[in-house]
Design a protein around this motif. Structure first.
Motif, short mmCIF file in Angstrom:
data_model
loop_
_atom_site.label_atom_id
_atom_site.label_comp_id
_atom_site.label_asym_id
_atom_site.label_seq_id
_atom_site.Cartn_x
_atom_site.Cartn_y
_atom_site.Cartn_z
N ARG A 54 0.80 -1.23 0.00
CA ARG A 54 0.00 0.00 0.00
C ARG A 54 0.83 1.27 0.00
O ARG A 54 0.42 2.28 -0.55
N GLU A 55 1.99 1.26 0.68
CA GLU A 55 2.77 2.49 0.85
C GLU A 55 3.95 2.59 -0.12
O GLU A 55 4.17 3.64 -0.72
N CYS A 56 4.74 1.53 -0.23
CA CYS A 56 6.00 1.61 -0.98
C CYS A 56 5.83 1.30 -2.46
O CYS A 56 6.50 1.92 -3.30
N LEU A 57 4.99 0.35 -2.80
CA LEU A 57 4.87 -0.06 -4.20
C LEU A 57 4.39 1.07 -5.12
O LEU A 57 4.91 1.22 -6.22
N PRO A 58 3.41 1.92 -4.70
CA PRO A 58 3.03 3.03 -5.58
C PRO A 58 4.19 4.00 -5.86
O PRO A 58 4.33 4.51 -6.97
N ARG A 59 5.04 4.22 -4.86
CA ARG A 59 6.19 5.11 -5.07
C ARG A 59 7.21 4.46 -6.01
O ARG A 59 7.79 5.13 -6.86
#
Length: 189
Positions: A54-59
């Motif tokens: 949820r947090e790192c993969l989009p970045r």
């Protein structure tokens, strides 16, 4: 409905959070794919992989749009949580294609080797740290703000501080007025 200015500020803050933070890294061009596999539920050590998703993969996807990122979420209550990094040999002509802004034909790359990272019972920061270490990725750092944005940020901070001071001043005045009214009522009664 919020004003266009407040919507723009909200959007600017949202874009800033996508560009920066844990997961903001530029992967080398020899990485062709990243595959995540974890459970739907956070039981048995799958909370870290879910937060990474949820947090790192989009970045990561924001900074590496050419890398395929495949997510497999299983329904089993137990099982491994893995992050698989697929490497490929990148010929010189494909490297130049990757640097172009718009590609005319999709680049199909064969996987030559893989690395697995066990994500079970780990925090997203630890997973990202190991990913950066094993892939030799470079962490993204935001360039300094332009002077106009700095001035706007300072202006907004001062404005917000003044608004809060006024709000607290009115609250104190209302409390005093309420106490004075209660005292008058008790005297008259």
């Amino acid at each position: 409905m919020p004003s266009p200015t407040s919507r723009l500020r909200w959007l600017r803050a949202k874009l800033y959070s996508v560009r920066n933070g844990t997961g903001a890294a530029i992967l080398p061009p020899n990485i062709s794919r990243i595959a995540l596999s974890f459970n739907y539920k956070s039981n048995n050590g799958h909370m870290g992989p879910r937060k990474f998703f949820r947090e790192c993969l989009p970045r990561l996807k924001y900074h590496n749009p050419d890398v395929d990122m495949i997510v497999t979420r299983k329904e089993a209550l137990e099982g491994p949580a893995t992050l698989t990094i697929h490497f490929s040999d990148v010929p010189v002509d494909i490297k130049s294609q990757l640097n172009k802004k718009k590609q005319t034909t999709p680049v199909v790359r064969e996987t030559t080797s893989t690395i697995d990272i066990d994500m079970l019972n780990r925090y997203p920061d630890d997973i990202m740290e190991e990913l950066v270490q094993k892939t030799s990725a470079t962490l993204y750092s935001e360039p300094p703000r332009s002077p106009e944005l700095e001035e706007e940020a300072e202006y907004l901070a001062v404005k917000r501080e003044n608004e809060l001071k006024e709000k607290y001043k009115l609250q104190r005045a209302d409390r005093r007025k309420g106490k004075d009214d209660a005292l008058k009522d008790s005297i008259l009664a």
